[in-house]
Design an enzyme around this catalytic site. Structure first.
Site, PDB file in Angstrom:
ATOM      1  N   ASP A 126      14.125   2.768   6.203  1.00 35.11           N
ATOM      2  CA  ASP A 126      13.361   2.016   5.199  1.00 35.11           C
ATOM      3  C   ASP A 126      14.295   1.307   4.218  1.00 35.11           C
ATOM      4  O   ASP A 126      14.150   0.107   3.963  1.00 35.11           O
ATOM      5  CB  ASP A 126      12.405   2.937   4.430  1.00 35.11           C
ATOM      6  CG  ASP A 126      11.176   3.300   5.249  1.00 35.11           C
ATOM      7  OD1 ASP A 126      11.226   3.129   6.479  1.00 35.11           O
ATOM      8  OD2 ASP A 126      10.179   3.750   4.663  1.00 35.11           O
ATOM      9  N   PRO A 154       0.839  -1.209   0.000  1.00 37.11           N
ATOM     10  CA  PRO A 154       0.000   0.000   0.000  1.00 37.11           C
ATOM     11  C   PRO A 154       0.875   1.261   0.000  1.00 37.11           C
ATOM     12  O   PRO A 154       1.892   1.310   0.706  1.00 37.11           O
ATOM     13  CB  PRO A 154      -0.807  -0.120   1.303  1.00 37.11           C
ATOM     14  CG  PRO A 154      -0.778  -1.576   1.642  1.00 37.11           C
ATOM     15  CD  PRO A 154       0.519  -2.106   1.117  1.00 37.11           C
TER      16      PRO A 154
END
Ligand code: PMV
Length: 319
Positions: free
Chosen positions: A152, A101
């Protein structure tokens, strides 16, 4: 030339959000059930240097040269092309798809970058080591976030849990991958409420300025939970993680970054049998996570949907 493909997982923050901005450690883990994928196909019918990008999820199909310099996909591709060892660029199509998403704190931008960098460098016959892949993806992250923490790109490149400590300026002071002795299952529930991380980070900063001693103490308690959680994961003491998640959530509530919607989902997860639950990421909206027994994941996931979750992902954290 055969087509080359590469994939990269999503990520979620397990412990320590917000306190991490103030120098405390945090832990993030890969979410391998969702993936970004890049496929590079040679186009011998086109002249050398011809590169076409296709990203159907976002409705993009364009020659690389038509994309602006600050386009993240183009920056990832060019990061590989600019390596000194690359002298000739054969014509190619790069197709990017993703089940992660978007803008949900699940690292979709970094995963797309890592997949592109791996597939393109391999296609050119010069596969890059993980360290280089992560560094190039970090450069692309700067387009998304300005001052990214580097978490990340690290957790997604290595696909391992990452323990990290950053400075106030957002740079990384310490980043370590570590092993999972016993796999465990995390259920991610999306509240469906959009909530920019920059807003909650700003609110916490103002509250910390007004009430410094109280917030410093909340951050220190969070840091202690993160240290405990890392040891528990490394030693396979999964039972300890549930209560640690609950405690971390209470501290986030005290920092005023939870919301009615998130608390409702967290309550629903616990009532349905989760071993612990907390919000994950910036808070006020976005995702919550719960530690669940694998056999109960589907039932608890359904309970989350009944309580308002717009999407759920079940992920196994393992080495
Ligand atoms: O929602 P995410 O995955 O972008 O995480 C935000 C984590 C914070 O600690 C709230 C902010 C930060 O930059 O570390």
């Amino acid at each position: 030339m055969p087509a080359i493909s590469a994939s990269a997982p999503g990520k979620v923050i397990l412990f320590g959000e917000h306190a991490v901005v103030y120098g405390q450690p945090a832990i993030a883990v890969p979410v391998t059930e969702v993936q970004a994928k890049a496929i590079v196909t040679g186009r011998p019918d086109q002249p050398a240097g011809w590169v076409n990008l296709q990203a159907p999820n976002i409705g993009l199909e364009a020659p690389l040269m038509d994309l602006p310099a600050d386009n993240p996909l183009s920056k990832a591709v060019k990061g590989v092309f600019e390596a000194p060892s690359i002298s000739r660029i054969p014509a190619m199509t790069i197709r990017i798809t993703s089940t992660i998403p978007i803008a949900a704190g699940l690292g979709s931008g970094a995963a797309v970058s890592v997949a592109i960098i791996r597939a393109v460098s391999e296609f050119l016959g010069q596969p890059l080591p993980d360290e280089r892949v992560s560094a190039l993806a970090f450069e692309v992250e700067k387009l998304h976030h300005g001052t990214p923490s580097g978490i990340d790109n690290t957790v997604i490149t290595y696909a391992l849990p990452v323990y990290f400590v950053r400075t106030d300026q957002g740079e990384m002071k310490r980043v370590e991958t570590f092993k999972v002795s016993r796999p465990f299952t995390i259920l991610i529930g999306d509240s469906g409420v959009p909530s920019p991380t920059s807003v909650t980070v700003g609110d916490v900063r103002r509250a910390w300025q007004v009430n410094t001693a109280r917030f410093e103490s909340l951050f220190e308690s969070t840091g202690a939970i993160v240290e405990h959680a890392r040891r528990a994961i490394e030693h396979g003491d999964i039972k300890a993680l549930g209560p640690l998640m609950d405690e971390n959530h209470e501290l986030l509530v005290d920092m005023d970054v939870s919301s009615i919607e998130l608390d409702r989902l967290i309550q629903a997860a616990r009532q349905a049998g989760a071993l612990g639950a907390k919000l994950s990421g910036g808070g006020r909206g976005g995702n919550m996570i719960a530690l669940v027994k694998p056999a109960e994941a589907n039932f608890i996931s359904e309970s989350l949907k009944t309580a308002g979750a717009t999407n759920t992902i079940v992920t196994q954290v393992k080495s």
